[in-house]
Design a protein around this motif. Sequence first.
Motif, PDB file in Angstrom:
ATOM      1  N   ASP A  75      30.272  33.801  26.987  1.00  0.00           N
ATOM      2  CA  ASP A  75      31.447  34.416  27.601  1.00  0.00           C
ATOM      3  C   ASP A  75      32.349  34.971  26.491  1.00  0.00           C
ATOM      4  OD1 ASP A  75      33.592  35.159  29.105  1.00  0.00           O
ATOM      5  OD2 ASP A  75      34.261  33.118  29.576  1.00  0.00           O
ATOM      6  N   THR A  76      32.094  36.224  26.141  1.00  0.00           N
ATOM      7  CA  THR A  76      32.889  36.876  25.100  1.00  0.00           C
ATOM      8  C   THR A  76      32.918  38.373  25.397  1.00  0.00           C
ATOM      9  OG1 THR A  76      33.187  37.130  22.719  1.00  0.00           O
ATOM     10  CG2 THR A  76      30.917  37.239  23.507  1.00  0.00           C
TER      11      THR A  76
ATOM     12  N   ILE B 122      35.958  40.243  19.871  1.00  0.00           N
ATOM     13  CA  ILE B 122      35.358  39.997  18.555  1.00  0.00           C
ATOM     14  C   ILE B 122      35.840  41.041  17.541  1.00  0.00           C
ATOM     15  CG2 ILE B 122      33.190  39.764  17.278  1.00  0.00           C
ATOM     16  CD1 ILE B 122      31.869  38.873  19.930  1.00  0.00           C
TER      17      ILE B 122
ATOM     18  N   ARG C   7      39.659  40.486  16.679  1.00  0.00           N
ATOM     19  CA  ARG C   7      39.981  39.294  15.880  1.00  0.00           C
ATOM     20  C   ARG C   7      39.268  39.237  14.542  1.00  0.00           C
ATOM     21  NH1 ARG C   7      42.830  35.085  19.008  1.00  0.00           N
ATOM     22  NH2 ARG C   7      43.285  36.207  20.919  1.00  0.00           N
TER      23      ARG C   7
ATOM     24  N   CYS D 101      30.507  29.741   1.404  1.00  0.00           N
ATOM     25  CA  CYS D 101      30.891  31.154   1.196  1.00  0.00           C
ATOM     26  C   CYS D 101      31.244  31.453  -0.252  1.00  0.00           C
ATOM     27  CB  CYS D 101      32.050  31.519   2.104  1.00  0.00           C
ATOM     28  SG  CYS D 101      31.605  31.348   3.838  1.00  0.00           S
TER      29      CYS D 101
ATOM     30  N   THR E  39      29.843  33.840  17.112  1.00  0.00           N
ATOM     31  CA  THR E  39      30.031  35.292  17.068  1.00  0.00           C
ATOM     32  C   THR E  39      30.270  35.812  15.651  1.00  0.00           C
ATOM     33  OG1 THR E  39      32.330  34.864  17.650  1.00  0.00           O
ATOM     34  CG2 THR E  39      30.877  35.516  19.435  1.00  0.00           C
ATOM     35  N   LEU E  40      30.601  34.906  14.720  1.00  0.00           N
ATOM     36  CA  LEU E  40      30.999  35.354  13.368  1.00  0.00           C
ATOM     37  C   LEU E  40      29.826  35.615  12.432  1.00  0.00           C
ATOM     38  CD1 LEU E  40      33.873  32.795  12.548  1.00  0.00           C
ATOM     39  CD2 LEU E  40      34.094  35.063  13.566  1.00  0.00           C
ATOM     40  N   PHE E  41      28.725  34.868  12.603  1.00  0.00           N
ATOM     41  CA  PHE E  41      27.755  34.782  11.504  1.00  0.00           C
ATOM     42  C   PHE E  41      26.490  35.618  11.700  1.00  0.00           C
ATOM     43  CE2 PHE E  41      30.448  31.081  11.011  1.00  0.00           C
ATOM     44  CZ  PHE E  41      30.712  31.123   9.657  1.00  0.00           C
TER      45      PHE E  41
ATOM     46  N   LEU F  95      35.758  22.716   8.187  1.00  0.00           N
ATOM     47  CA  LEU F  95      34.618  23.614   8.420  1.00  0.00           C
ATOM     48  C   LEU F  95      33.386  22.873   7.933  1.00  0.00           C
ATOM     49  CD1 LEU F  95      33.435  26.318   9.206  1.00  0.00           C
ATOM     50  CD2 LEU F  95      34.291  27.304   7.098  1.00  0.00           C
TER      51      LEU F  95
ATOM     52  N   GLY G  70      39.517  27.103  12.979  1.00  0.00           N
ATOM     53  CA  GLY G  70      39.643  28.510  12.590  1.00  0.00           C
ATOM     54  C   GLY G  70      40.960  28.889  11.947  1.00  0.00           C
ATOM     55  N   LYS G  71      42.070  28.431  12.544  1.00  0.00           N
ATOM     56  CA  LYS G  71      43.384  28.859  12.040  1.00  0.00           C
ATOM     57  C   LYS G  71      43.667  28.267  10.652  1.00  0.00           C
ATOM     58  CE  LYS G  71      45.846  30.183  16.262  1.00  0.00           C
ATOM     59  NZ  LYS G  71      44.665  30.783  16.845  1.00  0.00           N
TER      60      LYS G  71
ATOM     61  N   VAL H 126      41.383  27.465   8.436  1.00  0.00           N
ATOM     62  CA  VAL H 126      40.523  28.189   7.484  1.00  0.00           C
ATOM     63  C   VAL H 126      41.151  29.549   7.175  1.00  0.00           C
ATOM     64  CG1 VAL H 126      38.225  29.166   7.107  1.00  0.00           C
ATOM     65  CG2 VAL H 126      38.456  27.029   8.377  1.00  0.00           C
ATOM     66  N   PHE H 127      41.589  30.229   8.205  1.00  0.00           N
ATOM     67  CA  PHE H 127      42.170  31.570   8.076  1.00  0.00           C
ATOM     68  C   PHE H 127      43.357  31.560   7.097  1.00  0.00           C
ATOM     69  CE2 PHE H 127      44.451  35.337   9.294  1.00  0.00           C
ATOM     70  CZ  PHE H 127      43.524  36.192   9.852  1.00  0.00           C
TER      71      PHE H 127
ATOM     72  N   ASN I 254      36.259  37.574   7.672  1.00  0.00           N
ATOM     73  CA  ASN I 254      37.021  38.151   8.767  1.00  0.00           C
ATOM     74  C   ASN I 254      37.771  39.346   8.183  1.00  0.00           C
ATOM     75  OD1 ASN I 254      39.137  38.760  10.587  1.00  0.00           O
ATOM     76  ND2 ASN I 254      39.040  36.692  11.445  1.00  0.00           N
TER      77      ASN I 254
ATOM     78  N   ASN J   9      29.602  37.634   9.066  1.00  0.00           N
ATOM     79  CA  ASN J   9      29.788  36.802   7.871  1.00  0.00           C
ATOM     80  C   ASN J   9      28.419  36.264   7.457  1.00  0.00           C
ATOM     81  OD1 ASN J   9      30.406  34.872   5.974  1.00  0.00           O
ATOM     82  ND2 ASN J   9      31.972  33.841   7.191  1.00  0.00           N
TER      83      ASN J   9
ATOM     84  N   GLY K 219      35.600  29.503   1.136  1.00  0.00           N
ATOM     85  CA  GLY K 219      34.775  28.969   2.218  1.00  0.00           C
ATOM     86  C   GLY K 219      34.895  27.472   2.404  1.00  0.00           C
TER      87      GLY K 219
HETATM   88  O1  UT7 Z   1      33.779  32.119   5.530  1.00  0.00           O
HETATM   89  C1  UT7 Z   1      34.725  31.192   5.954  1.00  0.00           C
HETATM   90  C2  UT7 Z   1      34.436  30.877   7.379  1.00  0.00           C
HETATM   91  N1  UT7 Z   1      35.265  31.230   8.448  1.00  0.00           N
HETATM   92  C3  UT7 Z   1      36.446  31.896   8.452  1.00  0.00           C
HETATM   93  O2  UT7 Z   1      36.991  32.320   7.487  1.00  0.00           O
HETATM   94  C4  UT7 Z   1      37.073  32.068   9.797  1.00  0.00           C
HETATM   95  C5  UT7 Z   1      38.585  31.936   9.773  1.00  0.00           C
HETATM   96  N2  UT7 Z   1      39.146  31.941  11.117  1.00  0.00           N
HETATM   97  C6  UT7 Z   1      39.118  33.027  11.910  1.00  0.00           C
HETATM   98  O3  UT7 Z   1      38.627  34.065  11.516  1.00  0.00           O
HETATM   99  C7  UT7 Z   1      39.748  32.922  13.283  1.00  0.00           C
HETATM  100  O4  UT7 Z   1      40.356  31.659  13.432  1.00  0.00           O
HETATM  101  C8  UT7 Z   1      38.723  33.168  14.421  1.00  0.00           C
HETATM  102  C9  UT7 Z   1      38.358  34.629  14.492  1.00  0.00           C
HETATM  103  C10 UT7 Z   1      37.483  32.339  14.229  1.00  0.00           C
HETATM  104  C11 UT7 Z   1      39.335  32.775  15.778  1.00  0.00           C
HETATM  105  O5  UT7 Z   1      40.512  33.506  15.989  1.00  0.00           O
HETATM  106  P1  UT7 Z   1      41.844  32.769  16.501  1.00  0.00           P
HETATM  107  O6  UT7 Z   1      42.861  33.797  16.678  1.00  0.00           O
HETATM  108  O7  UT7 Z   1      42.131  31.637  15.548  1.00  0.00           O
HETATM  109  O8  UT7 Z   1      41.390  32.244  17.921  1.00  0.00           O
HETATM  110  P2  UT7 Z   1      41.381  30.756  18.528  1.00  0.00           P
HETATM  111  O9  UT7 Z   1      40.237  29.972  17.969  1.00  0.00           O
HETATM  112  O10 UT7 Z   1      42.759  30.147  18.418  1.00  0.00           O
HETATM  113  O11 UT7 Z   1      41.092  31.054  20.020  1.00  0.00           O
HETATM  114  C12 UT7 Z   1      42.001  31.806  20.849  1.00  0.00           C
HETATM  115  C13 UT7 Z   1      41.373  31.977  22.215  1.00  0.00           C
HETATM  116  C14 UT7 Z   1      40.864  30.673  22.806  1.00  0.00           C
HETATM  117  O12 UT7 Z   1      41.052  30.735  24.200  1.00  0.00           O
HETATM  118  P3  UT7 Z   1      42.266  29.957  24.886  1.00  0.00           P
HETATM  119  O13 UT7 Z   1      42.083  28.505  24.528  1.00  0.00           O
HETATM  120  O14 UT7 Z   1      43.515  30.547  24.303  1.00  0.00           O
HETATM  121  O15 UT7 Z   1      42.070  30.259  26.335  1.00  0.00           O
HETATM  122  C15 UT7 Z   1      39.393  30.698  22.505  1.00  0.00           C
HETATM  123  O16 UT7 Z   1      38.637  29.918  23.404  1.00  0.00           O
HETATM  124  O17 UT7 Z   1      40.221  32.830  22.122  1.00  0.00           O
HETATM  125  C16 UT7 Z   1      39.092  32.147  22.664  1.00  0.00           C
HETATM  126  N3  UT7 Z   1      37.893  32.563  21.923  1.00  0.00           N
HETATM  127  C17 UT7 Z   1      37.116  33.574  22.305  1.00  0.00           C
HETATM  128  N4  UT7 Z   1      37.177  34.419  23.337  1.00  0.00           N
HETATM  129  C18 UT7 Z   1      36.198  35.351  23.422  1.00  0.00           C
HETATM  130  C19 UT7 Z   1      37.415  32.032  20.780  1.00  0.00           C
HETATM  131  N5  UT7 Z   1      36.317  32.684  20.408  1.00  0.00           N
HETATM  132  C20 UT7 Z   1      36.097  33.646  21.326  1.00  0.00           C
HETATM  133  C21 UT7 Z   1      35.122  34.642  21.471  1.00  0.00           C
HETATM  134  N6  UT7 Z   1      35.217  35.465  22.550  1.00  0.00           N
HETATM  135  N7  UT7 Z   1      34.130  34.805  20.584  1.00  0.00           N
END
Ligand code: UT7
Length: 344
Positions: free
Chosen positions: A30-31, A36, A39, A121, A166-168, A201, A236-237, A239-240, A274, A301, A332
């Motif tokens: 469900d995305t 994607i 964000r 990473c 969805t990221l990798f 992570l 996620g937040k 890490v971001f 990201n 990623n 990472g």
């Molecule tokens: O290499 C190092 C590894 N990783 C990173 O550097 C990643 C760092 N973090 C990020 O890039 C971001 O935190 C993400 C892109 C992963 C996520 O973005 P976010 O703005 O932090 O979203 P969130 O996890 O707070 O989720 C917000 C909403 C949630 O829904 P509710 O609870 O508000 O209803 C999630 O369930 O978005 C939802 N959500 C999605 N919806 C559709 C999370 N992933 C998805 C998705 N599609 N793929």
Amino acid sequence: MPNAYISGTGMHVPERVVTNDDLREQYGIDTTHEWIVQRTGIEQRHYAPVGVGTAELAVPAAQQAIANAGLQARDLDMILFATLSPDMHFPGGAVMLQRRLGVCDGDSPRFMGAMDIRNQCSGFLYGLATATAMVQTGGCKHVLVVGSEIHSAALDFTTRGRTVTTLFGDAAGAVVVSATDEDRGVRGWWLGADGRHVDALKMEIFNTAKRPFMEMESTDGYARISPEMLWPHMEGKTVFKNAIERMCQALMQACWEKNTQLEEIDLFVFHQANMRINQYVAKQLNIPDSKLIHNIHKMGNTTAATIPTLLSEAVDTGRLTRGMKVAMVAFGAGFTWGAALVDW
Ligand code: UT7
């Protein structure tokens, strides 16, 4: 002391493209494409076919880097293999790649050292730093540094796992680091880590603090594993936020210690976690878009493979040429991070 320079680059991306819509339509996650892209900047990623493991994926990338360096695999003095998705728990990917490169076979086999680097990473930059030190101390003339990942084998393809899944993407990149007397090459490297964030992570899979390390399901040897331990977990937040802070700091420290102005750098090669992280870093440091390269939109990623694939693409397209000043930076899981300054 010789200088250490990047004498060859190579990359390999598996053929199959998986778009954001495919994740929804083929896997039932469900995305949406819009979520994607908005964000993360990711439009698609590549997945390797069943039957291909991480070391095998690295073979064409390694062969290309070795050929571009004007070498043969048996000229290598060391193989460094950075990955968070190894073929198996042990032995590591470096020995598997060594076997696939065929250097141990034939009339005059070579048994150069082969070592894995487990820094996610930042793995490629930890590898580049290690290779540079090995070359500069005279211990090695040519070191192969590989970043290779098959993420698609171990992602939770349900809506529960969507934030991470969805990221990798899967990919491999490689460079050869060689000794030279010319005034060029890796001018410095900076590595850091903050082990307070190991849980932000991670992918546990099993836990050696338990006895046995995995819950046994039955006496015939089958084990049980919970989804929390089986799949990657990411805050996620956290890490971001840390990624932006640490990448900025690492770049500024590199420039400060080498008495280099950010404006003097011709090309910035950022880890691709990201697009928004990289945009924040660039904005904070006033780096113009024209000096940045990306592949996250088409590859996602690819962890340890992001920087060597970017380098390889940049060389192949003529974006990166002899004499340019290059800054690399990554962040990472761990957390770990690193930066490197290179006169190409
Ligand atoms: O290499 C190092 C590894 N990783 C990173 O550097 C990643 C760092 N973090 C990020 O890039 C971001 O935190 C993400 C892109 C992963 C996520 O973005 P976010 O703005 O932090 O979203 P969130 O996890 O707070 O989720 C917000 C909403 C949630 O829904 P509710 O609870 O508000 O209803 C999630 O369930 O978005 C939802 N959500 C999605 N919806 C559709 C999370 N992933 C998805 C998705 N599609 N793929």
